[in-house]
Design an enzyme around this catalytic site. Structure first.
Site, PDB file in Angstrom:
ATOM      1  N   CYS A  22       0.867  -1.185   0.000  1.00 13.91           N
ATOM      2  CA  CYS A  22       0.000   0.000   0.000  1.00 13.91           C
ATOM      3  C   CYS A  22       0.900   1.232   0.000  1.00 13.91           C
ATOM      4  CB  CYS A  22      -0.899  -0.010   1.234  1.00 13.91           C
ATOM      5  SG  CYS A  22       0.039   0.062   2.792  1.00 13.91           S
TER       6      CYS A  22
ATOM      7  N   HIS B 228       4.017   1.620  11.584  1.00 19.40           N
ATOM      8  CA  HIS B 228       2.881   1.377  12.487  1.00 19.40           C
ATOM      9  C   HIS B 228       2.640   2.520  13.471  1.00 19.40           C
ATOM     10  CE1 HIS B 228       4.977  -2.447  11.491  1.00 19.40           C
ATOM     11  NE2 HIS B 228       3.765  -2.750  11.073  1.00 19.40           N
TER      12      HIS B 228
ATOM     13  N   CYS C 181       2.676   5.643   8.856  1.00 19.61           N
ATOM     14  CA  CYS C 181       1.718   5.833   7.769  1.00 19.61           C
ATOM     15  C   CYS C 181       0.839   7.049   8.083  1.00 19.61           C
ATOM     16  CB  CYS C 181       0.856   4.586   7.621  1.00 19.61           C
ATOM     17  SG  CYS C 181      -0.484   4.813   6.432  1.00 19.61           S
TER      18      CYS C 181
ATOM     19  N   HIS D  29      -0.582  -5.105  19.331  1.00 17.97           N
ATOM     20  CA  HIS D  29      -0.126  -4.740  17.993  1.00 17.97           C
ATOM     21  C   HIS D  29       0.584  -3.388  18.074  1.00 17.97           C
ATOM     22  CE1 HIS D  29      -0.225  -3.431  13.787  1.00 17.97           C
ATOM     23  NE2 HIS D  29      -0.320  -4.715  13.480  1.00 17.97           N
TER      24      HIS D  29
ATOM     25  N   GLU E 200       0.678  -0.830  16.215  1.00 17.11           N
ATOM     26  CA  GLU E 200      -0.170   0.334  15.908  1.00 17.11           C
ATOM     27  C   GLU E 200      -1.047   0.706  17.103  1.00 17.11           C
ATOM     28  OE1 GLU E 200      -3.871   1.655  13.092  1.00 17.11           O
ATOM     29  OE2 GLU E 200      -2.500   0.176  12.233  1.00 17.11           O
TER      30      GLU E 200
ATOM     31  N   THR F 242      -6.081   0.657  11.882  1.00 18.00           N
ATOM     32  CA  THR F 242      -6.341   0.824  10.442  1.00 18.00           C
ATOM     33  C   THR F 242      -6.398  -0.494   9.675  1.00 18.00           C
ATOM     34  OG1 THR F 242      -3.993   1.047   9.918  1.00 18.00           O
ATOM     35  CG2 THR F 242      -5.202   3.089  10.415  1.00 18.00           C
TER      36      THR F 242
ATOM     37  N   CYS G 116      -8.106   1.620   6.842  1.00 14.97           N
ATOM     38  CA  CYS G 116      -7.544   2.310   5.682  1.00 14.97           C
ATOM     39  C   CYS G 116      -8.053   1.734   4.365  1.00 14.97           C
ATOM     40  CB  CYS G 116      -6.019   2.310   5.747  1.00 14.97           C
ATOM     41  SG  CYS G 116      -5.249   0.812   5.141  1.00 14.97           S
TER      42      CYS G 116
ATOM     43  N   SER H 156      -1.192  -7.815  10.792  1.00  9.57           N
ATOM     44  CA  SER H 156      -2.626  -7.810  11.083  1.00  9.57           C
ATOM     45  C   SER H 156      -3.450  -7.875   9.809  1.00  9.57           C
ATOM     46  CB  SER H 156      -2.994  -6.563  11.885  1.00  9.57           C
ATOM     47  OG  SER H 156      -4.389  -6.465  12.047  1.00  9.57           O
ATOM     48  N   ASN H 157      -3.108  -7.036   8.813  1.00  8.57           N
ATOM     49  CA  ASN H 157      -3.951  -7.005   7.609  1.00  8.57           C
ATOM     50  C   ASN H 157      -3.865  -8.322   6.835  1.00  8.57           C
ATOM     51  OD1 ASN H 157      -2.333  -6.498   4.868  1.00  8.57           O
ATOM     52  ND2 ASN H 157      -1.234  -5.451   6.502  1.00  8.57           N
TER      53      ASN H 157
END
Length: 322
Positions: A21, A84, A106, A134, A136, A175, A205, A234-235
């Site tokens: 991304c 993150h 980000c 996590h 983030e 996100t 996001c 995570s994503n």
């Protein structure tokens, strides 16, 4: 001479968008441009993005990865904070040591940080929907004093949460969550606290949402799905779960082709392939090549969205990018 047995046919539905991304692309660029401008070593706090291949590639170029700032020696070389995001205490500690630091957070994570700060200034009690531990989540909760952000991970947490003032609440989210899981948690919060303040714009996001939509498009049509990504991403984990929930008999997360358990893919005729937002395309190609050694492969691209977002680099590196 006996001819080799023909390979069984395999249709691969290749999800688009997939892989890097804009935030990941920017973070990797920051490390590479810092190495180009300032030379090695460049110190990076935490994995710049959650992908071992990317981290090892940057190490080979001269990046030194540390978990905490106290592992960084006294130096004039740059110290980079990962995509993150970090708690406010981290740049404060860097400033106390006069470390030259660059922030690769980000911008969409920074947006969540700013939202949380605005809610705090307005005296609202803040709920963060996310996964404990996590990076983030640690960074977002670390923008504000201890105890001012409540973490909710599940619908059960949302049902059990007892606020100080149910009429003065706000929520923000990590996100990289599952769009569907998060929507279910938000429904519980809205049902219990109708006056709760929502983000001005969706916190999950665009890249997370688009990659999940692409998986949903193909998951019902394939016998199995491979997500290229790291177990601590995570994503990437959410993509695997999305495919599983859509009825994929096999939904596997692998970092490299060498991790494929071939017994799981015996007899398949259709395979979905995608990649988490921190997985480079070279690893997707490696996985497709591994299937092509065993199957007569035909690849079809399935597109859920077009992406054209790019983020600005830190001012200190713009000259190096030109």
């Amino acid at each position: 001479m006996i001819a080799p047995a023909p390979k069984p046919p395999l249709d691969i539905l290749l999800c688009a968008p997939r892989g890097f991304c804009a935030g990941v692309d920017r973070a990797i660029q920051i490390v590479e441009l810092a190495l180009q401008k300032f030379g090695a070593p460049v110190y990076v706090r935490h994995e710049i993005v959650h992908n071992r291949y990317v981290v090892e590639s940057l190490k080979a170029k001269g990046a030194v990865f540390v978990e905490e700032l106290d592992e960084v020696p006294e130096t004039d070389q740059p110290v980079i904070f990962s995509a993150h995001g970090v708690a406010k205490a981290v740049p404060e500690a860097a400033n106390r040591r006069n470390l030259f630091h660059l922030n690769a957070t980000c911008p969409l994570v920074t947006k969540v940080h700013r939202e949380a700060e605005i809610h705090f200034r307005k005296g609202r009690e803040i709920i963060l929907i996310g996964h404990a531990g996590h990076p983030e989540v640690i960074g977002t909760m670390g923008q504000l004093p201890d105890g001012t952000v409540a973490l909710i991970e599940t619908e059960a947490d949302a049902r059990a949460f007892i606020p100080k003032n149910p009429d003065n609440l706000a929520w923000v989210t990590q996100t990289t969550l599952s769009v569907d899981d998060t929507a279910a948690i938000i429904r519980v919060l809205l049902e219990r606290f109708p006056k709760i303040t929502a983000p001005h714009k969706e916190d999950i996001c665009y890249a997370t949402t688009n990659r999940q939509e692409a998986v949903k498009k193909v998951a019902g049509d394939v016998d199995a799905m491979i997500v290229v990504g790291a177990p601590n991403s995570s994503n990437s984990q959410r993509l695997r779960e999305v495919a599983e929930r859509a009825g994929c008999r096999v939904s596997a997360l692998v970092q490299r082709a060498s991790e494929i358990d071939w017994a799981d893919f015996e007899g398949i005729r259709k395979l979905g392939v995608t990649a988490g937002a921190s997985a480079p395309e070279v690893l997707v190609e490696e996985v497709i090549d591994a299937f092509a050694e065993r199957y007569d492969v035909r690849v079809e691209l399935v597109t859920a969205a077009e992406e054209s977002i790019a983020f600005n680099l830190p001012r200190e590196l713009r000259d190096a990018a030109e």
